[in-house]
Scaffold this motif. Structure first.
Motif, PDB file in Angstrom:
ATOM      1  N   LEU A 294      42.565 -12.272  68.349  1.00 28.44           N
ATOM      2  CA  LEU A 294      43.061 -11.005  67.937  1.00 28.44           C
ATOM      3  C   LEU A 294      44.140 -11.329  66.524  1.00 28.44           C
ATOM      4  O   LEU A 294      44.284 -10.608  65.741  1.00 28.44           O
ATOM      5  CB  LEU A 294      43.621 -10.154  68.745  1.00 28.44           C
ATOM      6  CG  LEU A 294      42.755  -9.477  69.897  1.00 28.44           C
ATOM      7  CD1 LEU A 294      43.790  -8.761  70.771  1.00 28.44           C
ATOM      8  CD2 LEU A 294      42.123  -8.653  69.164  1.00 28.44           C
ATOM      9  N   VAL A 295      44.855 -12.377  66.807  1.00 28.65           N
ATOM     10  CA  VAL A 295      46.041 -12.835  65.622  1.00 28.65           C
ATOM     11  C   VAL A 295      45.509 -13.658  64.621  1.00 28.65           C
ATOM     12  O   VAL A 295      45.979 -13.880  63.683  1.00 28.65           O
ATOM     13  CB  VAL A 295      47.121 -13.520  66.375  1.00 28.65           C
ATOM     14  CG1 VAL A 295      47.813 -12.488  67.456  1.00 28.65           C
ATOM     15  CG2 VAL A 295      46.615 -14.701  67.059  1.00 28.65           C
ATOM     16  N   GLY A 296      44.051 -13.616  64.629  1.00 28.26           N
ATOM     17  CA  GLY A 296      43.242 -14.537  63.463  1.00 28.26           C
ATOM     18  C   GLY A 296      43.333 -15.915  63.749  1.00 28.26           C
ATOM     19  O   GLY A 296      42.810 -16.558  62.838  1.00 28.26           O
ATOM     20  N   ASP A 297      43.905 -16.559  64.555  1.00 27.43           N
ATOM     21  CA  ASP A 297      43.726 -18.133  64.724  1.00 27.43           C
ATOM     22  C   ASP A 297      42.621 -18.316  65.376  1.00 27.43           C
ATOM     23  O   ASP A 297      41.633 -17.408  65.916  1.00 27.43           O
ATOM     24  CB  ASP A 297      44.893 -18.459  65.879  1.00 27.43           C
ATOM     25  CG  ASP A 297      46.297 -18.216  65.270  1.00 27.43           C
ATOM     26  OD1 ASP A 297      46.487 -18.349  64.041  1.00 27.43           O
ATOM     27  OD2 ASP A 297      47.217 -18.222  66.172  1.00 27.43           O
ATOM     28  N   TYR A 298      41.906 -19.534  65.545  1.00 29.24           N
ATOM     29  CA  TYR A 298      40.899 -19.716  66.322  1.00 29.24           C
ATOM     30  C   TYR A 298      41.101 -21.083  67.317  1.00 29.24           C
ATOM     31  O   TYR A 298      42.156 -21.791  67.025  1.00 29.24           O
ATOM     32  CB  TYR A 298      39.517 -20.020  65.070  1.00 29.24           C
ATOM     33  CG  TYR A 298      39.654 -21.376  64.439  1.00 29.24           C
ATOM     34  CD1 TYR A 298      39.421 -22.685  64.882  1.00 29.24           C
ATOM     35  CD2 TYR A 298      40.439 -21.418  63.068  1.00 29.24           C
ATOM     36  CE1 TYR A 298      39.470 -23.574  64.166  1.00 29.24           C
ATOM     37  CE2 TYR A 298      40.465 -22.271  62.331  1.00 29.24           C
ATOM     38  CZ  TYR A 298      40.036 -23.622  62.958  1.00 29.24           C
ATOM     39  OH  TYR A 298      40.068 -24.746  62.108  1.00 29.24           O
ATOM     40  N   ILE A 299      40.161 -21.076  68.277  1.00 34.06           N
ATOM     41  CA  ILE A 299      40.036 -21.940  69.158  1.00 34.06           C
ATOM     42  C   ILE A 299      38.732 -22.938  69.046  1.00 34.06           C
ATOM     43  O   ILE A 299      37.786 -22.036  68.862  1.00 34.06           O
ATOM     44  CB  ILE A 299      40.257 -21.567  70.473  1.00 34.06           C
ATOM     45  CG1 ILE A 299      41.672 -20.667  70.751  1.00 34.06           C
ATOM     46  CG2 ILE A 299      40.338 -22.841  71.534  1.00 34.06           C
ATOM     47  CD1 ILE A 299      41.688 -19.781  72.120  1.00 34.06           C
ATOM     48  N   VAL A 300      38.825 -24.157  68.920  1.00 33.08           N
ATOM     49  CA  VAL A 300      37.461 -24.740  69.083  1.00 33.08           C
ATOM     50  C   VAL A 300      36.881 -24.997  70.331  1.00 33.08           C
ATOM     51  O   VAL A 300      37.734 -25.572  71.212  1.00 33.08           O
ATOM     52  CB  VAL A 300      37.622 -26.276  68.287  1.00 33.08           C
ATOM     53  CG1 VAL A 300      36.335 -27.214  68.209  1.00 33.08           C
ATOM     54  CG2 VAL A 300      38.124 -26.183  66.874  1.00 33.08           C
ATOM     55  N   VAL A 301      35.751 -24.402  70.691  1.00 34.49           N
ATOM     56  CA  VAL A 301      35.159 -24.669  72.043  1.00 34.49           C
ATOM     57  C   VAL A 301      33.949 -25.698  71.763  1.00 34.49           C
ATOM     58  O   VAL A 301      33.045 -25.551  71.083  1.00 34.49           O
ATOM     59  CB  VAL A 301      34.733 -23.185  72.217  1.00 34.49           C
ATOM     60  CG1 VAL A 301      33.822 -23.452  73.671  1.00 34.49           C
ATOM     61  CG2 VAL A 301      35.749 -22.469  72.365  1.00 34.49           C
ATOM     62  N   ASP A 302      34.231 -26.551  72.657  1.00 35.42           N
ATOM     63  CA  ASP A 302      32.969 -27.836  72.520  1.00 35.42           C
ATOM     64  C   ASP A 302      32.262 -28.131  73.854  1.00 35.42           C
ATOM     65  O   ASP A 302      31.656 -29.087  73.995  1.00 35.42           O
ATOM     66  CB  ASP A 302      33.641 -29.109  72.018  1.00 35.42           C
ATOM     67  CG  ASP A 302      34.934 -29.477  72.699  1.00 35.42           C
ATOM     68  OD1 ASP A 302      35.133 -28.986  73.741  1.00 35.42           O
ATOM     69  OD2 ASP A 302      35.361 -30.440  72.227  1.00 35.42           O
ATOM     70  N   HIS A 303      32.575 -27.409  75.049  1.00 36.04           N
ATOM     71  CA  HIS A 303      31.933 -27.761  76.426  1.00 36.04           C
ATOM     72  C   HIS A 303      31.173 -26.200  76.941  1.00 36.04           C
ATOM     73  O   HIS A 303      31.599 -25.161  76.672  1.00 36.04           O
ATOM     74  CB  HIS A 303      32.916 -28.051  77.383  1.00 36.04           C
ATOM     75  CG  HIS A 303      33.230 -29.363  77.110  1.00 36.04           C
ATOM     76  ND1 HIS A 303      34.616 -29.403  76.497  1.00 36.04           N
ATOM     77  CD2 HIS A 303      32.717 -30.576  77.463  1.00 36.04           C
ATOM     78  CE1 HIS A 303      34.903 -31.064  76.238  1.00 36.04           C
ATOM     79  NE2 HIS A 303      33.547 -31.514  76.917  1.00 36.04           N
ATOM     80  N   VAL A 304      30.259 -26.390  77.634  1.00 38.10           N
ATOM     81  CA  VAL A 304      29.418 -25.394  78.018  1.00 38.10           C
ATOM     82  C   VAL A 304      28.925 -25.679  79.577  1.00 38.10           C
ATOM     83  O   VAL A 304      28.615 -26.689  79.850  1.00 38.10           O
ATOM     84  CB  VAL A 304      28.138 -25.285  76.948  1.00 38.10           C
ATOM     85  CG1 VAL A 304      27.217 -26.268  77.233  1.00 38.10           C
ATOM     86  CG2 VAL A 304      27.507 -23.965  77.556  1.00 38.10           C
ATOM     87  N   TYR A 305      28.787 -24.740  80.357  1.00 38.78           N
ATOM     88  CA  TYR A 305      28.195 -24.623  81.513  1.00 38.78           C
ATOM     89  C   TYR A 305      26.907 -23.793  81.505  1.00 38.78           C
ATOM     90  O   TYR A 305      27.035 -22.683  81.299  1.00 38.78           O
ATOM     91  CB  TYR A 305      29.149 -23.941  82.646  1.00 38.78           C
ATOM     92  CG  TYR A 305      30.310 -24.574  82.866  1.00 38.78           C
ATOM     93  CD1 TYR A 305      30.399 -25.405  83.987  1.00 38.78           C
ATOM     94  CD2 TYR A 305      31.420 -24.629  82.104  1.00 38.78           C
ATOM     95  CE1 TYR A 305      31.503 -26.112  84.173  1.00 38.78           C
ATOM     96  CE2 TYR A 305      32.775 -25.472  82.185  1.00 38.78           C
ATOM     97  CZ  TYR A 305      32.764 -26.328  83.401  1.00 38.78           C
ATOM     98  OH  TYR A 305      33.867 -26.947  83.694  1.00 38.78           O
ATOM     99  N   ARG A 306      25.820 -24.352  81.665  1.00 38.93           N
ATOM    100  CA  ARG A 306      24.514 -24.034  81.480  1.00 38.93           C
ATOM    101  C   ARG A 306      23.974 -23.381  82.914  1.00 38.93           C
ATOM    102  O   ARG A 306      24.282 -23.716  83.839  1.00 38.93           O
ATOM    103  CB  ARG A 306      23.672 -25.137  81.022  1.00 38.93           C
ATOM    104  CG  ARG A 306      24.086 -25.669  79.551  1.00 38.93           C
ATOM    105  CD  ARG A 306      22.899 -26.392  78.869  1.00 38.93           C
ATOM    106  NE  ARG A 306      23.370 -26.874  77.759  1.00 38.93           N
ATOM    107  CZ  ARG A 306      23.631 -26.402  76.525  1.00 38.93           C
ATOM    108  NH1 ARG A 306      23.631 -24.899  76.274  1.00 38.93           N
ATOM    109  NH2 ARG A 306      23.980 -26.828  75.434  1.00 38.93           N
TER     110      ARG A 306
END
Length: 141
Positions: free
Chosen positions: A75-87
């Protein structure tokens, strides 16, 4: 039917599109995710589906690395890098058992965030005004 107390989240993630903006098009509820009750945010504008780091510790499915990281905007315009997934995490809702891939995201407001794509075959309807989700395919004639 999933109902909400009407409260709005203080912060939640959006898909990796930089132009994505906050929306009231959300409903919250409790749903079984991998055989465990989860606090879920249904967000019809979310492109991806997410699981909190805390809730992920209870999942019995393996964690994989994404081939390309996803930038999740807040919401504040920042971003987070996501690099893992649970399939292939099984969601149980109204007797249905669709499975989804959940991206690992550091968040505290919810255990899981679900977009609407995974429910489209069941003709899901979100009424954000009254905070109710129904599956039109399961309505009795």
């Amino acid at each position: 039917m999933v109902q909400s107390d009407g409260s709005q989240p203080r912060c939640y993630a959006f898909p990796s599109r930089p132009e994505a903006r906050p929306s009231d098009a959300v409903i919250t509820g409790t749903v079984s995710v991998c055989s465990r009750n989860a606090s879920v945010l249904f967000d019809q504008e979310s492109t991806y589906y997410y699981v909190s780091s805390y809730f992920a510790s209870y999942l019995v499915v393996p964690r994989d690395s994404l081939s390309a990281p996803v930038h999740v905007y807040t919401l504040v315009g920042d971003y987070i890098v996501v690099d893992h997934v649970y399939r292939s995490c099984v969601i149980i809702l109204w007797g249905l058992e669709p499975s989804v891939d959940l991206l690992l995201l550091d968040m505290v407001e919810f255990d899981v965030i679900l977009g609407m794509d995974w429910l489209s075959p069941y003709h899901a309807i979100l009424d954000c005004h009254v905070k109710i989700m129904t599956l039109a395919l399961l309505r009795l004639p």
